[in-house]
Design a protein around this motif. Structure first.
Motif, PDB file in Angstrom:
ATOM      1  N   PHE A  79       8.253 -13.068  -0.669  1.00 14.76           N
ATOM      2  CA  PHE A  79       9.448 -13.893  -0.520  1.00 14.76           C
ATOM      3  C   PHE A  79      10.126 -14.266  -1.837  1.00 14.76           C
ATOM      4  O   PHE A  79      11.351 -14.402  -1.881  1.00 14.76           O
ATOM      5  CB  PHE A  79       9.103 -15.177   0.250  1.00 14.76           C
ATOM      6  N   LYS A  80       9.357 -14.448  -2.901  1.00 13.51           N
ATOM      7  CA  LYS A  80       9.975 -14.900  -4.148  1.00 13.51           C
ATOM      8  C   LYS A  80      11.066 -13.956  -4.652  1.00 13.51           C
ATOM      9  O   LYS A  80      12.142 -14.425  -5.075  1.00 13.51           O
ATOM     10  CB  LYS A  80       8.910 -15.124  -5.226  1.00 13.51           C
ATOM     11  N   PRO A  81      10.873 -12.628  -4.651  1.00 13.18           N
ATOM     12  CA  PRO A  81      11.948 -11.757  -5.132  1.00 13.18           C
ATOM     13  C   PRO A  81      13.248 -11.885  -4.332  1.00 13.18           C
ATOM     14  O   PRO A  81      14.329 -11.575  -4.845  1.00 13.18           O
ATOM     15  CB  PRO A  81      11.349 -10.345  -4.966  1.00 13.18           C
ATOM     16  N   LEU A  82      13.154 -12.352  -3.087  1.00 13.77           N
ATOM     17  CA  LEU A  82      14.336 -12.482  -2.236  1.00 13.77           C
ATOM     18  C   LEU A  82      15.107 -13.772  -2.473  1.00 13.77           C
ATOM     19  O   LEU A  82      16.278 -13.870  -2.069  1.00 13.77           O
ATOM     20  CB  LEU A  82      13.911 -12.414  -0.762  1.00 13.77           C
ATOM     21  N   VAL A  83      14.460 -14.757  -3.109  1.00  9.60           N
ATOM     22  CA  VAL A  83      15.106 -16.073  -3.262  1.00  9.60           C
ATOM     23  C   VAL A  83      15.158 -16.570  -4.703  1.00  9.60           C
ATOM     24  O   VAL A  83      15.803 -17.585  -4.984  1.00  9.60           O
ATOM     25  CB  VAL A  83      14.389 -17.139  -2.394  1.00  9.60           C
ATOM     26  N   LEU A 119      21.007 -14.290   2.924  1.00 12.15           N
ATOM     27  CA  LEU A 119      21.323 -13.478   4.099  1.00 12.15           C
ATOM     28  C   LEU A 119      22.122 -12.225   3.738  1.00 12.15           C
ATOM     29  O   LEU A 119      22.381 -11.391   4.616  1.00 12.15           O
ATOM     30  CB  LEU A 119      22.112 -14.322   5.103  1.00 12.15           C
ATOM     31  N   LYS A 120      22.509 -12.095   2.469  1.00 11.54           N
ATOM     32  CA  LYS A 120      23.275 -10.928   2.043  1.00 11.54           C
ATOM     33  C   LYS A 120      22.403  -9.689   1.877  1.00 11.54           C
ATOM     34  O   LYS A 120      22.909  -8.601   1.631  1.00 11.54           O
ATOM     35  CB  LYS A 120      24.002 -11.233   0.735  1.00 11.54           C
ATOM     36  N   ARG A 121      21.095  -9.871   1.994  1.00  8.99           N
ATOM     37  CA  ARG A 121      20.173  -8.748   1.863  1.00  8.99           C
ATOM     38  C   ARG A 121      19.198  -8.774   3.040  1.00  8.99           C
ATOM     39  O   ARG A 121      19.024  -9.826   3.679  1.00  8.99           O
ATOM     40  CB  ARG A 121      19.426  -8.832   0.530  1.00  8.99           C
TER      41      ARG A 121
END
Length: 271
Positions: free
Chosen positions: A260-264, A171-173
């Motif tokens: 989604f993978k780059p975000l998690v 949630l920081k991005r």
């Protein structure tokens, strides 16, 4: 082989329903204790664990068992059940009616059948996914006997993505979907299988949290991605899986892995 799969499904349905009926009677009434890894456990978890192990030994005496509460060493049996007697113990003890019984059946270390029953939601998910096992049989994913499929939609602020309590750093991005936290690893991922969410992430799940959902998500048309360097399956004979975590991402279709993978993926570096 068809008779075998019929027996497997009927066993999972009957066992989970019977266990679930008793657990409803204990729902929100038991005082939990804390295990070494910080998670909660109750007498209901231990009772359900034993009942399921005994049922497997009676119906499938040649099958191995790996469970959250007792058996953590992966056995040499070709067939092995991975059991989470109560997935969502914290919800169960605090009076939140979202918790489930998870049963995954592995063939030579890789899940091929998954069944998750959520007694108080009256929902039972199951699916078949054979991969490269060489097995044949029924296919697809189901909820209460009806076929389910992942969503074909593109991400938007009107779509959902599920996270776990240990993945809130995402949630920081900026994130392309609305976020939901369910508190039950298997159900978190099954929301992807049912089409309710476009993706879901678990930062520190154990193998019994994801074995059944791994099958059902893929059987429904989704993609399951390990966020760690090593693949999740096949499991290795003789290894202790009691304290190993398997950070993972489930998405509704292959095209969304790159979204989604780059975000998690940073969650996999914490393990």
């Amino acid at each position: 082989m068809q008779d075998f799969w019929t027996q497997v499904l009927e066993f999972a349905q009957t066992t989970a329903k019977n266990i679930g009926s008793q657990l409803i009677a204990d729902f929100g009434k038991l005082q939990p204790t804390r295990k070494e890894d910080g998670t909660l456990v109750t007498q209901a978890d231990k009772w359900a664990d034993k009942e399921i192990r005994d049922a497997i030994a009676t119906v499938f005496p040649d099958h191995g068992v790996l469970t959250e509460e007792t058996e953590h060493i992966f056995p040499a049996n070709d067939w092995c059940w991975i059991v989470d007697p109560i997935d969502g113990t914290t919800n169960f003890t605090r009076g939140i009616p979202i918790w489930g019984i998870s049963l995954g059946l592995l063939y030579r270390g890789t899940p091929v059948f998954g069944f998750v029953h959520l007694p108080q939601l009256n929902q039972s998910f199951y699916g078949y996914w054979y991969g490269e096992s060489g097995l044949t049989g029924p296919t697809g994913a189901y909820m209460n006997g009806e076929p389910i499929h992942t969503s074909p939609d593109n991400p938007s602020k009107n779509h959902l993505f599920s996270i776990c309590a240990r993945s809130t750093d995402v949630l920081k991005r900026p994130f392309p979907c609305k976020i939901r936290t369910i508190g039950v690893a298997s159900y978190n991922l099954l929301l992807v299988a049912s089409g309710a969410a476009l993706g879901g992430v678990e930062a520190t799940p154990k193998i019994w949290d994801i074995a059944a959902a791994w099958v059902i998500v893929q059987a429904a048309g989704g993609v399951f991605v390990s966020l760690a360097a090593q693949p999740i399956f096949p499991l290795k004979v003789g290894h202790n899986y009691g304290d190993r975590s398997f950070p993972c991402l489930a998405v509704s279709r292959a095209e969304l892995v790159s979204v989604f993978k780059p975000l998690v993926e940073f969650l996999g570096k914490k393990v």
